[in-house]
Write an enzyme that holds these catalytic residues in place. Structure first.
Site, PDB file in Angstrom:
ATOM      1  N   TYR A  13       0.825  -1.213   0.000  1.00 48.60           N
ATOM      2  CA  TYR A  13       0.000   0.000   0.000  1.00 48.60           C
ATOM      3  C   TYR A  13       0.857   1.260   0.000  1.00 48.60           C
ATOM      4  CZ  TYR A  13      -3.917  -3.020   1.026  1.00 48.60           C
ATOM      5  OH  TYR A  13      -4.869  -3.991   0.943  1.00 48.60           O
ATOM      6  N   ASN A  37      10.117  -4.680  -6.234  1.00 48.26           N
ATOM      7  CA  ASN A  37       9.230  -5.523  -5.436  1.00 48.26           C
ATOM      8  C   ASN A  37       9.542  -6.992  -5.703  1.00 48.26           C
ATOM      9  OD1 ASN A  37       6.854  -5.523  -3.597  1.00 48.26           O
ATOM     10  ND2 ASN A  37       5.936  -6.736  -5.227  1.00 48.26           N
ATOM     11  N   GLU A 170     -10.930 -11.169  12.042  1.00 47.24           N
ATOM     12  CA  GLU A 170     -11.391 -11.206  10.636  1.00 47.24           C
ATOM     13  C   GLU A 170     -11.216 -12.599  10.036  1.00 47.24           C
ATOM     14  OE1 GLU A 170      -9.676  -7.888   8.379  1.00 47.24           O
ATOM     15  OE2 GLU A 170     -11.508  -6.794   8.859  1.00 47.24           O
TER      16      GLU A 170
HETATM   17  P1  FAD Z   1       2.768  -4.298   2.721  1.00 42.05           P
HETATM   18  O1  FAD Z   1       1.369  -4.095   2.283  1.00 42.05           O
HETATM   19  O2  FAD Z   1       3.084  -5.437   3.621  1.00 42.05           O
HETATM   20  O3  FAD Z   1       3.686  -4.392   1.410  1.00 42.05           O
HETATM   21  C1  FAD Z   1       5.058  -4.661   1.462  1.00 42.05           C
HETATM   22  C2  FAD Z   1       5.519  -5.050   0.076  1.00 42.05           C
HETATM   23  O4  FAD Z   1       6.937  -5.243   0.106  1.00 42.05           O
HETATM   24  C3  FAD Z   1       4.917  -6.354  -0.438  1.00 42.05           C
HETATM   25  O5  FAD Z   1       4.526  -6.214  -1.771  1.00 42.05           O
HETATM   26  C4  FAD Z   1       6.073  -7.349  -0.322  1.00 42.05           C
HETATM   27  O6  FAD Z   1       6.015  -8.379  -1.295  1.00 42.05           O
HETATM   28  C5  FAD Z   1       7.270  -6.447  -0.548  1.00 42.05           C
HETATM   29  N1  FAD Z   1       8.507  -6.961   0.032  1.00 42.05           N
HETATM   30  C6  FAD Z   1       8.689  -7.412   1.303  1.00 42.05           C
HETATM   31  N2  FAD Z   1       9.964  -7.794   1.479  1.00 42.05           N
HETATM   32  C7  FAD Z   1      10.600  -7.576   0.300  1.00 42.05           C
HETATM   33  C8  FAD Z   1      11.936  -7.751  -0.127  1.00 42.05           C
HETATM   34  N3  FAD Z   1      12.887  -8.232   0.686  1.00 42.05           N
HETATM   35  N4  FAD Z   1      12.259  -7.426  -1.407  1.00 42.05           N
HETATM   36  C9  FAD Z   1      11.310  -6.933  -2.253  1.00 42.05           C
HETATM   37  N5  FAD Z   1      10.035  -6.738  -1.901  1.00 42.05           N
HETATM   38  C10 FAD Z   1       9.680  -7.050  -0.629  1.00 42.05           C
HETATM   39  N6  FAD Z   1      -5.136  -2.249   7.637  1.00 42.05           N
HETATM   40  C11 FAD Z   1      -6.169  -1.406   7.445  1.00 42.05           C
HETATM   41  O7  FAD Z   1      -5.978  -0.179   7.423  1.00 42.05           O
HETATM   42  N7  FAD Z   1      -7.445  -1.874   7.266  1.00 42.05           N
HETATM   43  C12 FAD Z   1      -7.724  -3.200   7.230  1.00 42.05           C
HETATM   44  O8  FAD Z   1      -8.884  -3.601   7.065  1.00 42.05           O
HETATM   45  C13 FAD Z   1      -6.652  -4.122   7.413  1.00 42.05           C
HETATM   46  N8  FAD Z   1      -6.885  -5.450   7.362  1.00 42.05           N
HETATM   47  C14 FAD Z   1      -5.827  -6.318   7.462  1.00 42.05           C
HETATM   48  C15 FAD Z   1      -6.090  -7.686   7.347  1.00 42.05           C
HETATM   49  C16 FAD Z   1      -5.049  -8.594   7.445  1.00 42.05           C
HETATM   50  C17 FAD Z   1      -5.337 -10.070   7.298  1.00 42.05           C
HETATM   51  C18 FAD Z   1      -3.715  -8.131   7.669  1.00 42.05           C
HETATM   52  C19 FAD Z   1      -2.586  -9.127   7.775  1.00 42.05           C
HETATM   53  C20 FAD Z   1      -3.459  -6.782   7.799  1.00 42.05           C
HETATM   54  C21 FAD Z   1      -4.508  -5.857   7.692  1.00 42.05           C
HETATM   55  N9  FAD Z   1      -4.285  -4.473   7.787  1.00 42.05           N
HETATM   56  C22 FAD Z   1      -5.339  -3.596   7.629  1.00 42.05           C
HETATM   57  C23 FAD Z   1      -2.922  -3.939   7.971  1.00 42.05           C
HETATM   58  C24 FAD Z   1      -2.329  -3.596   6.588  1.00 42.05           C
HETATM   59  O9  FAD Z   1      -2.441  -4.702   5.727  1.00 42.05           O
HETATM   60  C25 FAD Z   1      -0.868  -3.178   6.699  1.00 42.05           C
HETATM   61  O10 FAD Z   1      -0.775  -2.123   7.626  1.00 42.05           O
HETATM   62  C26 FAD Z   1      -0.356  -2.726   5.330  1.00 42.05           C
HETATM   63  O11 FAD Z   1      -0.327  -3.807   4.435  1.00 42.05           O
HETATM   64  C27 FAD Z   1       1.017  -2.090   5.420  1.00 42.05           C
HETATM   65  O12 FAD Z   1       1.355  -1.597   4.151  1.00 42.05           O
HETATM   66  P2  FAD Z   1       2.876  -1.532   3.687  1.00 42.05           P
HETATM   67  O13 FAD Z   1       2.879  -0.827   2.378  1.00 42.05           O
HETATM   68  O14 FAD Z   1       3.719  -1.011   4.786  1.00 42.05           O
HETATM   69  O15 FAD Z   1       3.331  -3.033   3.472  1.00 42.05           O
HETATM   70  P1  NAD Z   2      -2.511  -6.947  16.971  1.00 39.16           P
HETATM   71  O1  NAD Z   2      -1.202  -6.654  17.597  1.00 39.16           O
HETATM   72  O2  NAD Z   2      -3.464  -5.860  16.767  1.00 39.16           O
HETATM   73  O3  NAD Z   2      -3.254  -8.099  17.798  1.00 39.16           O
HETATM   74  C1  NAD Z   2      -2.567  -9.237  18.252  1.00 39.16           C
HETATM   75  C2  NAD Z   2      -3.345  -9.932  19.359  1.00 39.16           C
HETATM   76  O4  NAD Z   2      -2.610 -11.099  19.755  1.00 39.16           O
HETATM   77  C3  NAD Z   2      -3.529  -9.071  20.603  1.00 39.16           C
HETATM   78  O5  NAD Z   2      -4.861  -9.128  20.994  1.00 39.16           O
HETATM   79  C4  NAD Z   2      -2.576  -9.733  21.613  1.00 39.16           C
HETATM   80  O6  NAD Z   2      -3.037  -9.603  22.958  1.00 39.16           O
HETATM   81  C5  NAD Z   2      -2.590 -11.177  21.162  1.00 39.16           C
HETATM   82  N1  NAD Z   2      -1.412 -11.947  21.608  1.00 39.16           N
HETATM   83  C6  NAD Z   2      -0.123 -11.507  21.699  1.00 39.16           C
HETATM   84  N2  NAD Z   2       0.672 -12.507  22.180  1.00 39.16           N
HETATM   85  C7  NAD Z   2      -0.116 -13.576  22.364  1.00 39.16           C
HETATM   86  C8  NAD Z   2       0.115 -14.906  22.849  1.00 39.16           C
HETATM   87  N3  NAD Z   2       1.332 -15.333  23.214  1.00 39.16           N
HETATM   88  N4  NAD Z   2      -0.934 -15.768  22.923  1.00 39.16           N
HETATM   89  C9  NAD Z   2      -2.172 -15.371  22.547  1.00 39.16           C
HETATM   90  N5  NAD Z   2      -2.454 -14.129  22.111  1.00 39.16           N
HETATM   91  C10 NAD Z   2      -1.444 -13.243  22.009  1.00 39.16           C
HETATM   92  O7  NAD Z   2      -2.138  -7.656  15.566  1.00 39.16           O
HETATM   93  P2  NAD Z   2      -3.027  -7.938  14.285  1.00 39.16           P
HETATM   94  O8  NAD Z   2      -4.402  -8.344  14.644  1.00 39.16           O
HETATM   95  O9  NAD Z   2      -2.211  -8.846  13.433  1.00 39.16           O
HETATM   96  O10 NAD Z   2      -3.096  -6.517  13.581  1.00 39.16           O
HETATM   97  C11 NAD Z   2      -1.908  -5.914  13.043  1.00 39.16           C
HETATM   98  C12 NAD Z   2      -2.216  -4.534  12.538  1.00 39.16           C
HETATM   99  O11 NAD Z   2      -3.069  -4.603  11.397  1.00 39.16           O
HETATM  100  C13 NAD Z   2      -2.952  -3.673  13.557  1.00 39.16           C
HETATM  101  O12 NAD Z   2      -2.487  -2.373  13.446  1.00 39.16           O
HETATM  102  C14 NAD Z   2      -4.389  -3.727  13.115  1.00 39.16           C
HETATM  103  O13 NAD Z   2      -5.079  -2.537  13.462  1.00 39.16           O
HETATM  104  C15 NAD Z   2      -4.250  -3.856  11.613  1.00 39.16           C
HETATM  105  N6  NAD Z   2      -5.421  -4.579  11.085  1.00 39.16           N
HETATM  106  C16 NAD Z   2      -6.545  -3.834  10.854  1.00 39.16           C
HETATM  107  C17 NAD Z   2      -7.672  -4.479  10.405  1.00 39.16           C
HETATM  108  C18 NAD Z   2      -8.908  -3.654  10.154  1.00 39.16           C
HETATM  109  O14 NAD Z   2      -8.858  -2.435  10.268  1.00 39.16           O
HETATM  110  N7  NAD Z   2     -10.030  -4.263   9.787  1.00 39.16           N
HETATM  111  C19 NAD Z   2      -7.669  -5.860  10.191  1.00 39.16           C
HETATM  112  C20 NAD Z   2      -6.502  -6.574  10.452  1.00 39.16           C
HETATM  113  C21 NAD Z   2      -5.377  -5.914  10.908  1.00 39.16           C
END
Ligand code: FAD
Ligand code: NAD
Length: 404
Positions: A13, A37, A170
């Site tokens: 992103y 990338n 989620e």
């Molecule tokens: P990333 O999106 O992680 O992108 C990093 C990029 O770098 C990737 O394309 C990767 O392939 C590349 N890369 C990594 N290492 C290397 C390397 N060594 N060489 C070359 N390329 C490399 N946030 C929200 O705001 N709303 C949400 O609803 C939300 N839902 C989420 C749901 C899930 C399941 C997860 C896991 C996260 C969610 N997040 C959400 C958090 C959000 O996804 C991250 O904060 C966001 O992706 C961070 O963006 P970024 O650009 O820093 O990195």
């Molecule tokens: P998080 O750090 O938000 O949550 C991790 C959870 O794991 C916490 O509740 C913590 O208490 C628990 N935990 C830690 N150690 C543990 C252990 N040993 N055993 C059991 N539980 C343990 O991490 P996340 O959910 O991966 O989210 C990462 C980031 O991505 C956050 O900033 C979140 O806001 C963002 N995100 C946002 C959305 C959304 O906006 N819909 C969705 C997914 C992720």
């Protein structure tokens, strides 16, 4: 006169938003822009829980980077970054070495295991599109094996989700809908399947609105998800996880699948640089530059910023990563014109957490939302991210329209 070279690492992103905004604000001859990338595609990290559960095809979660960049203004290189030399101003990759005048590090997140024994080896993490596809196939393999084996091991059908943060919740929301489909497909009685969420803190979604948390827990429990709260995972083995229940009491849950969703850190390449960092996240200056390095911008999950109102770090989110990408593009243009940079101020619109395809909870512009309305908003947020990077064509190609 040599044009300044801008190197953007990572097409998540943050990195991709930086590049598409640089394309807009800079003329063709203003700079040499290179985007590096690992893959030729970008994946929507915020949809990975769907690909991991199998409710969305992994193909739908990703798109070609070349479809959204202007090849005249930006050179895309598919390569894995191996080291960043911020003193010598060069980057080593498996596809050559690159020098820069300015660098934007946007290499994203990695799952954090806090050094807990066995997790690296025996737990799966929703870290990228390949990992998500692996989780989906692993769960399907466990169901298929249970179905085919003459002497049945029911623990194959237990799925543990470590962590009840937004990612864990989620993912559970998707599993709640996916498990009945898997049971049908693999001839498994539903009552044989256990999905258990293990959370260390005394509540689900620690710190989030309690009324919305209750809504989420009731919704998930009504679909058969179990919660073990206040019970940290302390070890993972090939058979399952050990959890701590009270001061001297431990329990073991046997499981065929353990998905670790208990927190994230920045990209470990940051730790090999001289830049001060905490779990690979750098406390950046107000204009997103690394302290002491005027030519290094760090954004997204590798950056750390303190919210001065709460005195706590902003959570690493896609919402913030994209806003930072816009800010960096503007600041790079300013620096090249000899102007000063502007500070980055996050504009937080809210948080919506999906509970499967048909339900969600959230706080949007300060108002609580639940149910179909919240689910609709979540899909609009997902579509907006596509729009911001690839415009209406990308929304038509990859967007979520099943909103009724
Ligand atoms: P990333 O999106 O992680 O992108 C990093 C990029 O770098 C990737 O394309 C990767 O392939 C590349 N890369 C990594 N290492 C290397 C390397 N060594 N060489 C070359 N390329 C490399 N946030 C929200 O705001 N709303 C949400 O609803 C939300 N839902 C989420 C749901 C899930 C399941 C997860 C896991 C996260 C969610 N997040 C959400 C958090 C959000 O996804 C991250 O904060 C966001 O992706 C961070 O963006 P970024 O650009 O820093 O990195
Ligand atoms: P998080 O750090 O938000 O949550 C991790 C959870 O794991 C916490 O509740 C913590 O208490 C628990 N935990 C830690 N150690 C543990 C252990 N040993 N055993 C059991 N539980 C343990 O991490 P996340 O959910 O991966 O989210 C990462 C980031 O991505 C956050 O900033 C979140 O806001 C963002 N995100 C946002 C959305 C959304 O906006 N819909 C969705 C997914 C992720």
């Amino acid at each position: 006169l040599k044009r300044p070279s801008i190197l953007v690492l990572g097409a998540g992103y943050g990195g991709l938003t930086t590049v598409v905004n640089l394309q807009k604000v800079l003329g063709t001859d203003a700079a040499d822009i290179t985007l590096i990338n690992k893959n030729e595609y970008h994946y929507e990290s915020t949809w990975l829980h769907e690909a991991a559960a199998g409710t969305l095809l992994s193909e739908q979660v990703r798109y070609d980077i070349k479809d959204v960049i202007d090849g005249v203004k930006v050179k895309f290189v598919q390569a894995t970054v191996e080291a960043i030399d911020v003193v010598g101003k060069k980057v080593s990759t498996d596809n050559g070495e690159f020098t820069y005048d300015y660098i934007v590090i946007a290499l994203g997140f990695e799952g954090e295991t806090f050094g807990i024994e066995g997790l690296d080896k025996y737990a799966l993490s929703i870290a990228n599109v390949k990992a998500a596809r692996y989780i989906r196939e692993h769960i399907e393999f466990q169901f298929a094996t249970w179905s085919a084996e003459p002497v049945k091991d029911d623990s194959r059908l237990t799925i543990i989700v470590g962590g009840a943060g937004f990612t864990g919740i989620e993912f559970l929301g998707e599993l709640a809908n996916r498990v009945p489909e898997l049971c049908k497909e693999f001839d498994v009685p539903r009552e044989k399947v256990r999905v258990v969420c293990v959370e260390a803190a005394p509540m689900v979604l620690p710190g989030f609105d309690p009324e919305l948390v209750n809504y989420a827990v009731s919704h998930l429990e009504s679909k058969g998800i179990e919660f073990s709260i206040g019970t940290p995972v302390v070890e993972a083995t090939p058979e399952g996880v050990k959890i701590k229940k009270g001061d001297d009491h431990f329990d073991f849950i046997k499981a065929g699948t353990v998905v670790w969703a208990a927190g994230v850190r920045g990209n470990r390449l940051i730790e090999a640089t001289p830049i001060e960092n905490m779990r690979a996240r750098v406390k950046v200056d107000k204009d997103l530059r690394a302290p002491g390095y005027d030519d290094v911008f760090i954004i997204g999950d590798c950056a750390l910023m303190i919210n001065e109102e709460t005195n706590r770090p902003y959570p690493p989110t896609a919402q913030i990563a994209m806003q930072q990408g816009e800010n960096v593009a503007k600041n790079l243009k300013s620096l090249m014109s000899g102007e000063t940079t502007v500070e980055f101020v996050p504009d937080l619109k809210g948080t919506v957490c999906s509970l499967g395809d048909d339900d969600a909870i959230g706080v949007v512009f300060g108002k609580k939302v639940t149910g179909k309305r919240a689910s609709f908003m979540k899909k609009m947020i997902d579509n907006r991210a596509l729009f911001m990077i690839g415009g209406p064509m990308l929304v038509l190609k990859k967007g979520k329209f099943n909103v009724l």
